[in-house]
Enzyme design. Sequence first.
Site, PDB file in Angstrom:
ATOM      1  N   HIS A 235      -5.782  34.171 -10.676  1.00 55.35           N
ATOM      2  CA  HIS A 235      -6.229  32.617 -10.209  1.00 55.35           C
ATOM      3  C   HIS A 235      -5.084  33.362  -8.219  1.00 55.35           C
ATOM      4  O   HIS A 235      -4.854  34.849  -8.547  1.00 55.35           O
ATOM      5  CB  HIS A 235      -5.214  31.792 -10.229  1.00 55.35           C
ATOM      6  CG  HIS A 235      -4.252  31.264 -10.026  1.00 55.35           C
ATOM      7  ND1 HIS A 235      -2.871  31.690  -9.400  1.00 55.35           N
ATOM      8  CD2 HIS A 235      -3.289  31.555 -11.902  1.00 55.35           C
ATOM      9  CE1 HIS A 235      -2.028  31.392 -10.170  1.00 55.35           C
ATOM     10  NE2 HIS A 235      -1.814  31.565 -11.159  1.00 55.35           N
ATOM     11  N   CYS A 251       0.544  34.111 -15.755  1.00 54.74           N
ATOM     12  CA  CYS A 251      -0.930  34.405 -15.502  1.00 54.74           C
ATOM     13  C   CYS A 251      -0.717  35.380 -14.476  1.00 54.74           C
ATOM     14  O   CYS A 251       0.135  35.926 -14.419  1.00 54.74           O
ATOM     15  CB  CYS A 251      -1.027  32.878 -14.159  1.00 54.74           C
ATOM     16  SG  CYS A 251      -1.611  31.806 -15.449  1.00 54.74           S
TER      17      CYS A 251
END
Length: 275
Positions: A235, A251
Amino acid sequence: MTPRPKQRRRRIRAFVVAAAATGIAAAGVAALADSPAVAPSPPPPRADVDAQALPDPVAPAFTPPKPRSLRSDGVATWAPVRRTVPARLRPEVAAPVVATLMTKTPEETDNIVLVQGREADQDGRLWVKVRIPALPNNVTAWVERSALGGYTVVRTRLEIDVEAMTLTLYRAGRAIFEAPVGVGTAAWPTPKGDFYVRNKLTRFASPFYGPVAFGTSARSRVLTDWPGGGFVGIHGTNAPELLPGRVSHGCVRLRNDDIVRLAELMPVGTPVTIT
């Protein structure tokens, strides 16, 4: 009136000449002469016909594609989960269950699996070998083909190098996009292995995730900042000055301009390799 013998012989002789010109067998002509009411037989096929002149068999209008696992050129196949189904250790109804696949992801998008192969059991039931989003990572299992939807082919492949902190997207074996990334810290590492992109998400309430994000099948054994519990995402970020770096809870973070560009190039179902 019955024709005279001489007239009959003339007619037969004329017919023989015409028949010889058209390739009709002499035996057939004699039969016709004795029985004028019998229809002529079709001429036999010529032995000297050029095989190249014969028409090719008619090809089918459509051939359904077969699933293809990830190949060296980056071609892969995925399918959606259409009903809740147990994923089994072997392609057998009685095999142990590895995980249960749901039709939706934690983010309420359609759940998909990456196809690795297929096989029929002794009863003729078709099974598909798939990569699944479960711990331990890099798990593959077998599900009944009837539980999955249609196949979709992708020609992209994503590689993430945790040590170099770079992300590279390939299409047909050629690099088409590269960007620096943020990865997990030593306490919350980004898991390594072979995964795939499960979904694409936008419209976050928090700027922390940037304008767009991808959910993957990778799972963290410790902690992750990805919603849904333990899934690793790719992201954007509201702190681009930290990239590249070891700054996340597992992440993979990109600058917002980079994640937007990646979203234009990378479809759902893309295989992901983290090294």
